[in-house]
Design a protein around this motif. Structure first.
Motif, PDB file in Angstrom:
ATOM      1  N   GLU A  80       0.837  -1.220   0.012  1.00 42.64           N
ATOM      2  CA  GLU A  80      -0.046   0.145  -0.084  1.00 42.64           C
ATOM      3  C   GLU A  80       0.803   1.291  -0.097  1.00 42.64           C
ATOM      4  OE1 GLU A  80      -2.754  -0.781   3.297  1.00 42.64           O
ATOM      5  OE2 GLU A  80      -4.084  -2.033   2.146  1.00 42.64           O
ATOM      6  N   GLN A  84      -0.925   3.052  -2.759  1.00 41.45           N
ATOM      7  CA  GLN A  84      -1.592   4.237  -2.519  1.00 41.45           C
ATOM      8  C   GLN A  84      -0.868   5.584  -2.322  1.00 41.45           C
ATOM      9  OE1 GLN A  84      -3.750   3.375   1.393  1.00 41.45           O
ATOM     10  NE2 GLN A  84      -4.508   1.596   0.468  1.00 41.45           N
ATOM     11  N   ARG A  88       0.414   7.005  -7.349  1.00 36.25           N
ATOM     12  CA  ARG A  88      -0.321   8.080  -7.778  1.00 36.25           C
ATOM     13  C   ARG A  88       0.190   8.990  -8.992  1.00 36.25           C
ATOM     14  NH1 ARG A  88      -2.408  12.303  -4.223  1.00 36.25           N
ATOM     15  NH2 ARG A  88      -3.886  12.754  -6.037  1.00 36.25           N
TER      16      ARG A  88
END
Length: 258
Positions: A80, A84, A88
């Motif tokens: 993650e 996350q 991006r």
């Protein structure tokens, strides 16, 4: 001074990585600012070209490992951290259909090199150096390098397996960069080229980029069918009529993106 600066001038948005004391290694906060800047540039009708560069004679040395020193994360947390956060930027760039140019001086290492690969064009200063250096710290490329590099050069595995640096001239020879300039002349060359693109019909420029990306995922018959639809839309625009008139009258066109 902010670690990342975003400015717009003359239709050209510039994203400046601004941690020269760390060779522009990025933090998580920088990643989010970076992705937000790309989203803003895509949405802004005044922006026609995006330039990505670094301050202080470096492009980007990747993620700032010191920012995560001592942190222990389970496998899901490690995943993650990328999906996350760092990813991006990659996914925001995937959504950008405007030209994106990387202006590379000094080192572009690891995720920093991957960020350059995510751009449409790479202009390098003579002192630029590229390395997929993950292997040197026992890691695998975490920001798309295993997907991006083979699409740019034929020597991808050699670079990925060794982490060796490739200089600007060798990068030009193998197709990793598009142009090489003296370091002190690089930004002038980048902005001159960006200005040329900014003066072209923006809808056509963006459609060409989308067509190239679509073509990489489809067979020729599908690509031809898609481009026929794109052409029907483009020929209906004011910019298309203006471009044809300007060509006939031997004058520069003035385009408004409609």
């Amino acid at each position: 001074m902010a670690d990342l600066e975003y400015t717009v001038r003359g239709g050209i948005a510039t994203i400046l990585l601004n941690r020269p004391e760390r060779k522009n290694a990025f933090t998580i906060d920088m990643v989010h600012a970076w992705a937000d800047a790309l989203i803003e540039a895509q949405r802004d009708p005044e922006v026609r070209v995006i330039v990505l560069t670094g301050a202080g004679g470096s492009f980007c040395s990747g993620v700032d490992l010191s920012a995560f020193k001592g942190e222990e994360r389970p496998p899901l947390g490690e995943k993650e951290l990328l999906t996350q956060n760092v990813h991006r930027v990659a996914l925001a760039l995937e959504d950008v259909d405007k030209p994106v140019i990387a202006a590379v001086t000094g080192p572009a290492v690891g995720a920093g090199m991957d960020m350059a690969l995510l751009c449409d064009l790479r202009f390098a200063g003579r002192g630029a150096r590229f390395s997929e250096g993950y292997i040197k710290v026992g890691l695998v490329p975490g920001d798309g390098g295993c997907w991006l590099l083979p699409r740019a050069v034929g020597t991808a595995l050699r670079m990925l397996w060794t982490g060796d640096f490739v200089g600007a001239e060798e990068a030009l020879r193998i197709g990793l960069v598009d142009e090489v300039h003296e370091d002190e002349d690089l930004m002038d060359a980048v902005y001159a080229y960006a200005a040329r693109l900014a003066e072209r019909p923006p809808v056509a420029i963006r459609t060409i980029k989308r067509a190239v990306r679509q073509g990489a995922r489809h067979d020729l018959r599908t690509a031809l069918d898609l481009i026929s639809s794109h052409m029907a839309v483009i020929t209906s625009t004011e910019d298309s009529a203006e471009a044809f008139a300007a060509f006939q009258q031997k004058r520069p066109g003035v385009f408004n993106g409609r």
